[in-house]
Design a protein around this motif. Sequence first.
Motif, PDB file in Angstrom:
ATOM      1  N   GLY A  88       0.789  -1.230   0.000  1.00  0.00           N
ATOM      2  CA  GLY A  88       0.000   0.000   0.000  1.00  0.00           C
ATOM      3  C   GLY A  88       0.813   1.267   0.000  1.00  0.00           C
ATOM      4  O   GLY A  88       0.259   2.361  -0.162  1.00  0.00           O
ATOM      5  N   SER A  89       2.139   1.159   0.182  1.00  0.00           N
ATOM      6  CA  SER A  89       2.964   2.365   0.146  1.00  0.00           C
ATOM      7  C   SER A  89       2.944   3.014  -1.232  1.00  0.00           C
ATOM      8  O   SER A  89       3.348   4.165  -1.390  1.00  0.00           O
ATOM      9  N   VAL A  90       2.440   2.285  -2.235  1.00  0.00           N
ATOM     10  CA  VAL A  90       2.329   2.837  -3.583  1.00  0.00           C
ATOM     11  C   VAL A  90       1.469   4.098  -3.609  1.00  0.00           C
ATOM     12  O   VAL A  90       1.592   4.933  -4.513  1.00  0.00           O
ATOM     13  N   PHE A  91       0.583   4.262  -2.609  1.00  0.00           N
ATOM     14  CA  PHE A  91      -0.262   5.457  -2.564  1.00  0.00           C
ATOM     15  C   PHE A  91       0.563   6.736  -2.476  1.00  0.00           C
ATOM     16  O   PHE A  91       0.070   7.812  -2.820  1.00  0.00           O
ATOM     17  N   THR A  92       1.783   6.637  -1.989  1.00  0.00           N
ATOM     18  CA  THR A  92       2.618   7.834  -1.857  1.00  0.00           C
ATOM     19  C   THR A  92       3.345   8.194  -3.150  1.00  0.00           C
ATOM     20  O   THR A  92       4.023   9.215  -3.204  1.00  0.00           O
ATOM     21  N   ASP A  93       3.219   7.361  -4.168  1.00  0.00           N
ATOM     22  CA  ASP A  93       3.898   7.589  -5.444  1.00  0.00           C
ATOM     23  C   ASP A  93       2.943   8.273  -6.416  1.00  0.00           C
ATOM     24  O   ASP A  93       2.015   7.641  -6.934  1.00  0.00           O
ATOM     25  N   PRO A  94       3.146   9.548  -6.703  1.00  0.00           N
ATOM     26  CA  PRO A  94       2.216  10.260  -7.590  1.00  0.00           C
ATOM     27  C   PRO A  94       2.261   9.763  -9.030  1.00  0.00           C
ATOM     28  O   PRO A  94       1.339  10.038  -9.809  1.00  0.00           O
ATOM     29  N   ASP A  95       3.302   9.014  -9.386  1.00  0.00           N
ATOM     30  CA  ASP A  95       3.431   8.533 -10.758  1.00  0.00           C
ATOM     31  C   ASP A  95       2.976   7.077 -10.922  1.00  0.00           C
ATOM     32  O   ASP A  95       3.110   6.497 -12.005  1.00  0.00           O
ATOM     33  N   ALA A  96       2.457   6.490  -9.854  1.00  0.00           N
ATOM     34  CA  ALA A  96       2.033   5.084  -9.923  1.00  0.00           C
ATOM     35  C   ALA A  96       0.867   4.927 -10.886  1.00  0.00           C
ATOM     36  O   ALA A  96      -0.042   5.762 -10.941  1.00  0.00           O
ATOM     37  N   GLU A  97       0.880   3.852 -11.647  1.00  0.00           N
ATOM     38  CA  GLU A  97      -0.206   3.573 -12.586  1.00  0.00           C
ATOM     39  C   GLU A  97      -1.416   3.016 -11.856  1.00  0.00           C
ATOM     40  O   GLU A  97      -1.287   2.321 -10.842  1.00  0.00           O
ATOM     41  N   GLU A  98      -2.585   3.307 -12.396  1.00  0.00           N
ATOM     42  CA  GLU A  98      -3.812   2.740 -11.846  1.00  0.00           C
ATOM     43  C   GLU A  98      -3.830   1.235 -12.088  1.00  0.00           C
ATOM     44  O   GLU A  98      -3.442   0.774 -13.169  1.00  0.00           O
ATOM     45  N   PRO A  99      -4.265   0.439 -11.114  1.00  0.00           N
ATOM     46  CA  PRO A  99      -4.361  -1.008 -11.339  1.00  0.00           C
ATOM     47  C   PRO A  99      -5.353  -1.330 -12.453  1.00  0.00           C
ATOM     48  O   PRO A  99      -6.309  -0.570 -12.690  1.00  0.00           O
ATOM     49  N   ALA A 100      -5.131  -2.434 -13.138  1.00  0.00           N
ATOM     50  CA  ALA A 100      -6.018  -2.843 -14.224  1.00  0.00           C
ATOM     51  C   ALA A 100      -7.435  -3.052 -13.708  1.00  0.00           C
ATOM     52  O   ALA A 100      -7.650  -3.743 -12.714  1.00  0.00           O
ATOM     53  N   GLY A 101      -8.388  -2.438 -14.385  1.00  0.00           N
ATOM     54  CA  GLY A 101      -9.794  -2.629 -14.047  1.00  0.00           C
ATOM     55  C   GLY A 101     -10.273  -1.876 -12.833  1.00  0.00           C
ATOM     56  O   GLY A 101     -11.424  -2.057 -12.409  1.00  0.00           O
ATOM     57  N   ALA A 102      -9.438  -1.012 -12.255  1.00  0.00           N
ATOM     58  CA  ALA A 102      -9.809  -0.341 -11.009  1.00  0.00           C
ATOM     59  C   ALA A 102     -10.926   0.672 -11.238  1.00  0.00           C
ATOM     60  O   ALA A 102     -10.837   1.520 -12.129  1.00  0.00           O
ATOM     61  N   PRO A 103     -11.983   0.612 -10.422  1.00  0.00           N
ATOM     62  CA  PRO A 103     -13.011   1.645 -10.487  1.00  0.00           C
ATOM     63  C   PRO A 103     -12.510   2.887  -9.753  1.00  0.00           C
ATOM     64  O   PRO A 103     -11.563   2.816  -8.974  1.00  0.00           O
ATOM     65  N   PRO A 104     -13.129   4.041  -9.980  1.00  0.00           N
ATOM     66  CA  PRO A 104     -12.720   5.228  -9.222  1.00  0.00           C
ATOM     67  C   PRO A 104     -13.055   5.062  -7.749  1.00  0.00           C
ATOM     68  O   PRO A 104     -13.985   4.330  -7.380  1.00  0.00           O
ATOM     69  N   ALA A 105     -12.283   5.737  -6.894  1.00  0.00           N
ATOM     70  CA  ALA A 105     -12.567   5.700  -5.460  1.00  0.00           C
ATOM     71  C   ALA A 105     -13.941   6.284  -5.193  1.00  0.00           C
ATOM     72  O   ALA A 105     -14.321   7.301  -5.779  1.00  0.00           O
ATOM     73  N   GLN A 106     -14.690   5.649  -4.297  1.00  0.00           N
ATOM     74  CA  GLN A 106     -16.020   6.163  -3.981  1.00  0.00           C
ATOM     75  C   GLN A 106     -15.956   7.437  -3.140  1.00  0.00           C
ATOM     76  O   GLN A 106     -16.883   8.237  -3.146  1.00  0.00           O
ATOM     77  N   ALA A 107     -14.880   7.619  -2.394  1.00  0.00           N
ATOM     78  CA  ALA A 107     -14.732   8.804  -1.548  1.00  0.00           C
ATOM     79  C   ALA A 107     -13.313   9.365  -1.718  1.00  0.00           C
ATOM     80  O   ALA A 107     -12.474   9.231  -0.818  1.00  0.00           O
ATOM     81  N   PRO A 108     -13.010   9.993  -2.857  1.00  0.00           N
ATOM     82  CA  PRO A 108     -11.648  10.475  -3.117  1.00  0.00           C
ATOM     83  C   PRO A 108     -11.194  11.565  -2.158  1.00  0.00           C
ATOM     84  O   PRO A 108      -9.990  11.842  -2.078  1.00  0.00           O
ATOM     85  N   GLU A 109     -12.130  12.154  -1.414  1.00  0.00           N
ATOM     86  CA  GLU A 109     -11.732  13.190  -0.467  1.00  0.00           C
ATOM     87  C   GLU A 109     -10.848  12.657   0.658  1.00  0.00           C
ATOM     88  O   GLU A 109     -10.178  13.417   1.363  1.00  0.00           O
ATOM     89  N   PHE A 110     -10.825  11.319   0.811  1.00  0.00           N
ATOM     90  CA  PHE A 110      -9.953  10.726   1.829  1.00  0.00           C
ATOM     91  C   PHE A 110      -8.530  10.478   1.305  1.00  0.00           C
ATOM     92  O   PHE A 110      -7.668  10.028   2.061  1.00  0.00           O
ATOM     93  N   ALA A 111      -8.289  10.742   0.038  1.00  0.00           N
ATOM     94  CA  ALA A 111      -6.979  10.458  -0.544  1.00  0.00           C
ATOM     95  C   ALA A 111      -5.833  11.154   0.188  1.00  0.00           C
ATOM     96  O   ALA A 111      -4.790  10.526   0.438  1.00  0.00           O
ATOM     97  N   PRO A 112      -5.950  12.438   0.565  1.00  0.00           N
ATOM     98  CA  PRO A 112      -4.816  13.079   1.248  1.00  0.00           C
ATOM     99  C   PRO A 112      -4.405  12.378   2.540  1.00  0.00           C
ATOM    100  O   PRO A 112      -3.200  12.233   2.804  1.00  0.00           O
ATOM    101  N   VAL A 113      -5.366  11.942   3.339  1.00  0.00           N
ATOM    102  CA  VAL A 113      -5.003  11.284   4.596  1.00  0.00           C
ATOM    103  C   VAL A 113      -4.399   9.913   4.331  1.00  0.00           C
ATOM    104  O   VAL A 113      -3.514   9.451   5.065  1.00  0.00           O
ATOM    105  N   VAL A 114      -4.833   9.244   3.256  1.00  0.00           N
ATOM    106  CA  VAL A 114      -4.236   7.958   2.898  1.00  0.00           C
ATOM    107  C   VAL A 114      -2.792   8.158   2.454  1.00  0.00           C
ATOM    108  O   VAL A 114      -1.881   7.438   2.901  1.00  0.00           O
ATOM    109  N   VAL A 115      -2.562   9.134   1.607  1.00  0.00           N
ATOM    110  CA  VAL A 115      -1.201   9.411   1.147  1.00  0.00           C
ATOM    111  C   VAL A 115      -0.289   9.741   2.330  1.00  0.00           C
ATOM    112  O   VAL A 115       0.856   9.283   2.405  1.00  0.00           O
ATOM    113  N   ALA A 116      -0.824  10.503   3.285  1.00  0.00           N
ATOM    114  CA  ALA A 116      -0.017  10.930   4.425  1.00  0.00           C
ATOM    115  C   ALA A 116       0.347   9.781   5.362  1.00  0.00           C
ATOM    116  O   ALA A 116       1.337   9.882   6.094  1.00  0.00           O
ATOM    117  N   ASN A 117      -0.428   8.697   5.334  1.00  0.00           N
ATOM    118  CA  ASN A 117      -0.222   7.616   6.296  1.00  0.00           C
ATOM    119  C   ASN A 117       0.253   6.308   5.681  1.00  0.00           C
ATOM    120  O   ASN A 117       0.439   5.331   6.409  1.00  0.00           O
TER     121      ASN A 117
END
Length: 360
Positions: free
Chosen positions: A249-278
Amino acid sequence: MSVIELTTFTVKPDNTAAMLAARPGMVDAFRRDRRGFVAAKLIRVAEDTWLDLVEWTDDTAWDESRAKGGDRPEIAAFFATIDTLVSSNRGVRYDDAEDGRRAVRTVAYGPHPSQVGELYLPAGDGPFPVVVLVHGGYWTAMFDRRQVTPLADDLVGAGFAVWNIEYRRLGEEGGGWPGTFDDVAAAIDHLDGLDERLDLTKVQVVGHSAGGQLAKYLASRTDGKVQLQGAVSLAGVLDLVEADKDRLGSVFTDPDAEEPAGAPPAQAPEFAPVVVANAGQGIPFWLLGGHHDEVPDRYAEVTRPATVPLLTIHGEADDVVASKYAGDPVEFDGANHFDVINPAHRSWRVVRDWLTDRLA
């Protein structure tokens, strides 16, 4: 089996033409932008009064749409023609099948907004075998139970009652250790007395990704009010020790990481900053409050062996969760991380047959 939004509003007569002209654009925006939107019907009940019947697949879809409001220009243009909002209510569509009691309802099992589940019931009096669905998403609040609603619909069509649960996740108050684990256990036990049509001697759990880990955790419990008869992990992170070593899950801190194949968009993207930070030390570290060598008892508690039959499914092309975390799974060639929650995929047919065979 749908939730119906019934909205009554007034439009000044000289705005009627503008409202009707804006309507197709609004509906098209709903189709493109709103998960779970099914259809809309506009009914004129008086010269200046209208009833709008909007159909959604489930409560979460309706809730998400209400939260978005008029965030699209086409939707805002329609809203701008309305003079007065008279009322907005929730209804349930009853199908013309057997006794017409097919419905979905949202039930709270605790006071937190995420301590809820959606109960799907087939038509008839039951008793119905039950499948508990536990969604994934790295245990984070970026993702929620909407990921697995297609599986719920498929299972109901096969005669199962479905309890699609939400739980406190990383990024929201109470998420992580021990709240996440307490919640999924409480959600299972809430089945006791929830509906007389549920057969609590035939309860199984299916989890995807992080939810697969939680499903196995639930399958290890022996002291709950409701005992499981089987568990399924779909692309589950079952070896948390190895996942912690790899900083999963540390891949969340990589701004250049590719989206996984078939991944749907996050249902609550507003939580992305706290995920990246942790996420820097890996999501298992955040989930359990330390690495394995720091809190080994926690890792041991949440990875105990299942005490009921456990089926593990994994896609050979999964680029999110490596198969080494899944134990000894049944692998499907070419399948990615999200194919295994597609009810049309061949892997799901194996799962549904396995769940059905457990009832014999």
